[in-house]
Design an enzyme around this catalytic site. Structure first.
Site, short mmCIF file in Angstrom:
data_model
loop_
_atom_site.label_atom_id
_atom_site.label_comp_id
_atom_site.label_asym_id
_atom_site.label_seq_id
_atom_site.Cartn_x
_atom_site.Cartn_y
_atom_site.Cartn_z
N ASP A 39 1.01 -0.54 -0.16
CA ASP A 39 -0.26 -0.02 -0.16
C ASP A 39 0.85 1.43 -0.31
O ASP A 39 1.93 1.36 0.45
CB ASP A 39 -0.98 0.11 1.52
CG ASP A 39 -1.97 1.43 1.12
OD1 ASP A 39 -3.15 0.68 0.16
OD2 ASP A 39 -2.00 2.09 1.89
N GLN A 40 0.26 2.25 -0.74
CA GLN A 40 1.11 3.22 -0.93
C GLN A 40 0.12 4.59 -0.28
O GLN A 40 -0.62 4.66 -0.50
CB GLN A 40 2.36 3.49 -1.86
CG GLN A 40 2.81 5.09 -2.19
CD GLN A 40 3.85 5.09 -4.00
OE1 GLN A 40 2.06 5.75 -5.13
NE2 GLN A 40 3.98 5.23 -3.95
#
Length: 215
Positions: free
Chosen positions: A85-86
């Site tokens: 995830d970013q």
């Protein structure tokens, strides 16, 4: 679980699963030339109240891996599940995927001439033990101070509305950037391959196994 890559051959190695619907992460993982499957994790990606960007990215990366692992059929055998995830942030505010041209232009206006941090969290879950190896790879990005017309032209050319921060460094978005600082060059695109290969090697996955001879 929905497969979007070639079937994994039965070679004794653990099945590798990318818990993501992102075409960017899939394309990055393909660089390693290893067989893998993909599955879309069904989780709520809303940040929790008071949660830091780093904590959000780490929590969601692990949650994606665990959601996909939990959906595997009984007796499926050992699998290594990759969750990632970013979260982009500046001035303490999280920057998500814009979704529309108007929101993307608003993001780029706010970030021009500024330094933005991208938290690219990665989690590798081993279904044989239930344990995860999780890390946050931080990339510092400094945006150029460009006029509205240039930002608008970029968005219409590339339409990066599914990217946190509205700028794709692997494409035309590189024009918007003045500097990138990171220990893992693919982290900004969405999947830190240096960190991932370290995790896979530590888990005993044969990344550079000799090729089998053809009959």
């Amino acid at each position: 679980m929905q497969d979007t890559a070639a079937p994994v051959p039965q070679t004794g190695r653990p099945v590798l699963i990318l818990a993501s619907s992102s075409r960017y992460r899939r394309e990055l993982l393909e660089r390693l030339r290893i067989p893998f499957e993909t599955a879309v994790p069904a989780i709520d990606e809303t940040p929790q109240p008071g949660e830091t960007p780093e904590a959000t990215a780490l929590r969601l990366a692990e949650a994606k891996a665990r959601a996909v692992a939990a959906a595997l059929p009984a007796g499926a055998g050992r699998a290594l599940v990759i969750g990632s995830d970013q979260v982009a942030t500046f001035d303490g505010h999280q920057i998500g995927k814009p979704g529309t041209h108007e929101r993307a232009l608003e993001q780029l206006r706010a970030m021009r001439g500024r330094e933005v941090l991208f938290h690219s969290a990665l989690s590798l879950l081993d279904t044989a033990t239930g344990q995860t190896d999780t890390v946050d790879v931080v990339t510092k990005v400094r945006f150029r101070d460009l006029p509205d017309a240039a930002l608008d032209a970029y968005l219409r050319a590339e339409q990066p509305y599914d990217c946190a921060g509205s700028a794709k460094s692997e494409g035309l978005g590189i024009v918007l950037l003045e500097a990138i600082e990171s220990d893992d060059p693919t982290a900004l695109i969405g999947l830190p391959l240096i960190a991932l290969t370290r995790m896979l090697l530590a888990a005993g996955y044969p990344l550079l196994a000799p090729q089998e001879a053809q009959p």
